[in-house]
Design a protein around this motif. Structure first.
Motif, PDB file in Angstrom:
ATOM      1  N   ASP A  43       0.837  -1.198   0.000  1.00  0.00           N
ATOM      2  CA  ASP A  43       0.000   0.000   0.000  1.00  0.00           C
ATOM      3  C   ASP A  43       0.875   1.252   0.000  1.00  0.00           C
ATOM      4  N   GLY A  44       2.158   1.083  -0.327  1.00  0.00           N
ATOM      5  CA  GLY A  44       3.089   2.202  -0.323  1.00  0.00           C
ATOM      6  C   GLY A  44       3.668   2.515   1.035  1.00  0.00           C
ATOM      7  N   GLY A  45       3.346   1.716   2.046  1.00  0.00           N
ATOM      8  CA  GLY A  45       3.828   1.963   3.398  1.00  0.00           C
ATOM      9  C   GLY A  45       5.241   1.452   3.608  1.00  0.00           C
ATOM     10  N   PRO A  46       5.888   1.891   4.690  1.00  0.00           N
ATOM     11  CA  PRO A  46       7.285   1.522   4.923  1.00  0.00           C
ATOM     12  C   PRO A  46       7.498   0.052   5.252  1.00  0.00           C
ATOM     13  N   ASN A 182       9.312  10.401  17.294  1.00  0.00           N
ATOM     14  CA  ASN A 182       8.608   9.151  17.566  1.00  0.00           C
ATOM     15  C   ASN A 182       8.954   8.176  16.447  1.00  0.00           C
ATOM     16  N   GLU A 183       9.836   7.215  16.738  1.00  0.00           N
ATOM     17  CA  GLU A 183      10.392   6.363  15.691  1.00  0.00           C
ATOM     18  C   GLU A 183       9.623   5.063  15.485  1.00  0.00           C
ATOM     19  N   SER A 184       9.009   4.524  16.519  1.00  0.00           N
ATOM     20  CA  SER A 184       8.329   3.232  16.413  1.00  0.00           C
ATOM     21  C   SER A 184       6.977   3.291  17.118  1.00  0.00           C
ATOM     22  N   TYR A 185       5.975   2.781  16.456  1.00  0.00           N
ATOM     23  CA  TYR A 185       4.628   2.720  17.019  1.00  0.00           C
ATOM     24  C   TYR A 185       4.174   1.277  16.961  1.00  0.00           C
ATOM     25  N   ALA A 186       3.487   0.834  18.004  1.00  0.00           N
ATOM     26  CA  ALA A 186       3.108  -0.575  18.065  1.00  0.00           C
ATOM     27  C   ALA A 186       1.783  -0.766  18.770  1.00  0.00           C
ATOM     28  N   TYR A 187       1.193  -1.914  18.490  1.00  0.00           N
ATOM     29  CA  TYR A 187       0.029  -2.414  19.226  1.00  0.00           C
ATOM     30  C   TYR A 187       0.490  -3.661  19.971  1.00  0.00           C
ATOM     31  N   LEU A 188       0.472  -3.596  21.296  1.00  0.00           N
ATOM     32  CA  LEU A 188       0.851  -4.732  22.134  1.00  0.00           C
ATOM     33  C   LEU A 188      -0.409  -5.370  22.686  1.00  0.00           C
ATOM     34  N   SER A 189      -0.537  -6.673  22.484  1.00  0.00           N
ATOM     35  CA  SER A 189      -1.761  -7.333  22.903  1.00  0.00           C
ATOM     36  C   SER A 189      -1.510  -8.815  23.107  1.00  0.00           C
ATOM     37  N   GLN A 190      -2.408  -9.436  23.862  1.00  0.00           N
ATOM     38  CA  GLN A 190      -2.337 -10.875  24.069  1.00  0.00           C
ATOM     39  C   GLN A 190      -3.278 -11.595  23.106  1.00  0.00           C
ATOM     40  N   ARG A 694      -1.524   3.341  12.609  1.00  0.00           N
ATOM     41  CA  ARG A 694      -0.788   4.602  12.709  1.00  0.00           C
ATOM     42  C   ARG A 694       0.668   4.415  12.296  1.00  0.00           C
ATOM     43  N   VAL A 695       1.179   5.340  11.488  1.00  0.00           N
ATOM     44  CA  VAL A 695       2.588   5.370  11.105  1.00  0.00           C
ATOM     45  C   VAL A 695       3.177   6.676  11.611  1.00  0.00           C
ATOM     46  N   PRO A 696       4.160   6.633  12.509  1.00  0.00           N
ATOM     47  CA  PRO A 696       4.741   7.879  13.025  1.00  0.00           C
ATOM     48  C   PRO A 696       5.361   8.710  11.905  1.00  0.00           C
ATOM     49  N   ALA A 697       5.251  10.002  12.032  1.00  0.00           N
ATOM     50  CA  ALA A 697       5.886  10.893  11.071  1.00  0.00           C
ATOM     51  C   ALA A 697       7.386  10.658  11.081  1.00  0.00           C
ATOM     52  N   GLY A 698       7.963  10.494   9.895  1.00  0.00           N
ATOM     53  CA  GLY A 698       9.401  10.321   9.781  1.00  0.00           C
ATOM     54  C   GLY A 698       9.864   8.887   9.735  1.00  0.00           C
TER      55      GLY A 698
END
Length: 709
Positions: A43-46, A182-190, A694-698
């Motif tokens: 989708d053009g994402g990193p 803000n370099e890394s964004y995540a969803y942490l879940s069980q 969500r993708v952090p800016a940068g």
């Protein structure tokens, strides 16, 4: 708001019809042909870009479909599968999606993918997806977490180490290079209740003692998904650590291409002396651009004690330096000291401890004749305006004289390797836009096949007559610094603005250089700023399947030995992250050149569509043009004919084998299991589209680089 989940169920008969296969082929004991190619849906994402970059570097073929492009290929049954010689064929061995379902609600494309994956047991990678029950996880609001995980220490689980991520020792540190970014964004879940989900990489959910999944395997409806719930780009260390495992998981350890972690360090100017940076004049006396009449050269030269330290360091690190030597340094030393040169004596005594590379006799500039009456220098010209060039004989003499001295000293050198002084002879902008026309003939005269080049100028390997370049990474540990304070002072001169007392070079070249916010403290700046940055850059190369060597200078092993903190950081950091079966590969120059050339030939064959590869049962068949070296990664115990294939690395075997134009056949061991068509009592489901992630800016653009890299 309650979300309605729509599912679509398929019987195998419906799947066969959907995929356009002839009736009666769906039997569990029927081996399908699975082509060794990955489908990457972007989708053009990193994150999908990062996986594509990993496949490209390894030489693993893939087809990419960009969902953002108008007129793109539609994913349907005919695109995914067909029959060849009456045998069902899966055209892709794995599918990479930007998330668990990037298509619109009720999409026939996702339905076709789900059916295809189930029928042929094709794994799916969700490159970066929201944690939700449709991906086998609880939503983050149910005791989980969503947000930044910069600086988090994640870890591979027991299941992960027993599987595709077993090459890691356990720790997966997430970078935090800039507290303001803000370099890394995540969803942490069980795992969701009742889900067949196995976490492979976990981190502690902030504010709790509970672990949440960052990478895990979700099994459902006869399908397998690798669910990744953090965003990344191809340069970030956390991705580089996990990239190999992602590929091994999706391919079951059977794929074209190979990846290893390489590190080589060339030490230039050995036996010679390097002129020291002058902090008052802001230039290096002895350099052609340092024209101050008060400039007096102040040489930096290794001592026997520095050789002893280098030998002990190599033994401790199980690593070998490549010493690029200039014999005139010893000849002059003996002439000026009644025949005494303690440094050369110690180096010759310990010559077997190092690899040796011809760096020319005097380190003279071998390109155009330099006119140093102007700053910067320019190429001298003849009366007719043509360029004056260093002659063929002069170049050949520089190479041959140094070689003979080395042979007389018993140095274990390869006579077809060469690094010229300042990489001269080859083009250097802006003064000399072409190679010295006398260089290639002189290389042929002296039997040179591999010549070092500066990766910051020429990152691509190329031919220079009969020789081939080996691009080398310059480390930002300066040749004219033997002490940390000198290094920092020059660093400040280059990387600070004129208003802050610097040269303004960083202001003049904003596309390649960033100015420091403030000058570094000369007492602490090296350890606090330069060492961590250079360590991160070099380790990034190591983790990127990049065999190109790095180069420093003998001055950096002398006096305060300022290169060692960076080298310790690279090798020590590496050792803390990787298992014993995944060592750093330390090649000499010609072997690096050979590796790069094989890769280039392999890439050309792939791009030209001249390579086909597939698996049927325990047999892997690869066809490539005559003379092209085929590269593959296969399970331990794989054979080619009656011989074992490849060499062991990271829990698998990999290597190169020449093609003679006829198909090559490899036999893989029973594990992993051969792909078969799915039994008739299973069904595939298609879930609702994945929520926005969500993708952090940068994060897409973040590249660890400086002006010299």
């Amino acid at each position: 708001m309650k979300r309605t989940i729509r599912t679509t169920a398929f019987t195998v008969g419906a799947l066969i019809a959907t995929l356009g296969l002839p009736a009666g082929t769906a039997h569990a004991d029927t081996d399908a042909r699975v082509d060794l190619r990955v489908l990457v849906v972007s989708d053009g994402g990193p994150s999908t870009d990062a996986i594509a970059a990993e496949l490209t570097a390894a030489g693993t073929p893939f087809t990419e479909i960009d969902l953002t492009q108008a007129g793109r290929q539609v994913i349907d049954a005919g695109f995914l599968a067909d029959t060849v010689g009456g045998v069902p064929r899966a055209k892709f061995q794995a599918v990479v999606l930007p998330n668990d379902n990037p298509f619109a609600d009720g999409s026939p494309e996702m339905a076709a993918l789900a059916a295809y994956e189930q029928t042929y047991e094709i794994p799916q990678v969700d490159a970066y997806t929201y944690a939700r029950p449709q991906a086998g996880l609880q939503v983050p609001t149910s005791g989980g977490y969503s947000g930044s995980i910069d600086g988090t220490q994640a870890a591979v689980t027991t299941a992960g180490r027993a599987g595709a991520f077993g090459y890691l020792d356990g720790a997966v540190p997430f970078e935090d290079n800039d507290p303001a970014v803000n370099e890394s964004y995540a969803y942490l879940s069980q795992p969701a209740p009742g889900a067949d989900f196995t976490p492979l990489v976990e981190a502690t959910i902030p504010g709790t003692a509970t672990k949440g999944s960052l990478v895990g395997e979700y099994r459902h409806d006869g399908r397998r998904e690798l669910v990744v719930t953090f965003v990344y780009n191809q340069y970030q260390q956390q991705f580089r650590l996990l990239a190999r495992g992602i590929v091994e998981w999706m391919t079951g350890g059977v794929h074209l291409g190979a990846s290893r972690n390489y590190f080589a360090v060339h030490v230039d100017d050995v036996l010679a002396a390097d002129d020291r940076w002058n902090s008052q004049l802001n230039c290096t006396p002895g350099d052609v651009d340092c024209t101050d009449p008060n400039a007096t050269p102040d040489p930096i030269r290794m001592t026997p004690a520095d050789v002893d330290h280098a030998v002990a360091w190599e033994q401790d690190k199980k690593f070998t330096f490549d010493f690029a030597y200039n014999a005139v340094g010893s000849v002059d030393q003996r002439e000026e000291n009644n025949g005494v040169d303690l440094l050369a004596d110690r180096l010759i005594a310990d010559r077997a401890k190092f690899r040796w590379v011809n760096h020319t006799y005097t380190h003279s500039f071998l390109g155009c004749v330099q006119d140093t009456a102007v700053v910067p220098w320019k190429c001298a010209t003849n009366a007719d305006g043509s360029t004056q060039w260093i002659s063929r004989n002069e170049i050949a003499d520089e190479i041959a004289t140094n070689r003979v001295w080395g042979q007389f000293a018993g140095l274990p050198q390869e006579t077809d390797e060469l690094v010229t002084g300042e990489h001269s002879g080859m083009r250097v902008l802006p003064q000399q836009p072409v190679d010295n026309p006398n260089l290639a003939p002189a290389l042929a005269d002296t039997g040179i096949k591999w010549i070092g080049s500066d990766n910051s100028r020429e990152p691509d390997q190329r031919a220079v007559g009969q020789a081939t370049t080996v691009p080398r990474y310059p480390m930002n540990v300066f040749y004219n610094a033997g002490k940390a304070a000198e290094q920092v002072d020059e660093y400040n001169w280059i990387y600070t603005s004129r208003a802050q007392g610097g040269s303004g070079i960083c202001e003049e070249n904003p596309a390649t250089t960033s100015c420091l916010a403030a000058p570094l403290d000369t007492a602490t700046g090296y350890a606090d700023k330069i060492v961590p940055l250079e360590t991160r850059i070099a380790l990034g190369h190591v983790l990127s399947n990049d065999p190109k060597p790095h180069f420093i200078h003998q001055s950096n092993l002398a006096e305060e030995r300022i290169a060692y903190p960076v080298l310790d950081g690279v090798l020590g950091g590496y050792q803390a992250l990787f298992a014993d079966d995944t060592p750093v590969v330390n090649l000499r120059m010609k072997d690096i050149g050979t590796e790069l050339k094989r890769r280039a030939d392999w890439k050309s064959a792939l791009n030209a569509g001249q390579v086909t590869a597939y698996r049927v049962g325990d047999k892997v068949t690869v066809s490539a043009p005559t003379g092209v070296q085929v590269t593959a990664t296969l399970p331990t115990g794989t054979t080619q004919g009656s011989a074992a294939f490849g060499t062991a690395y990271a829990g698998a075997v990999s290597g190169w084998t020449p093609s003679t134009g006829t198909p090559l056949t490899f036999t893989v061991p029973a594990t992993p299991q051969a792909t078969t068509l799915a039994p008739t009592d299973t069904h595939a489901t298609v879930t609702t589209p994945a929520p926005h992630t969500r993708v952090p800016a940068g994060v897409r653009e973040q590249v660890p680089a400086t002006a010299d890299h």
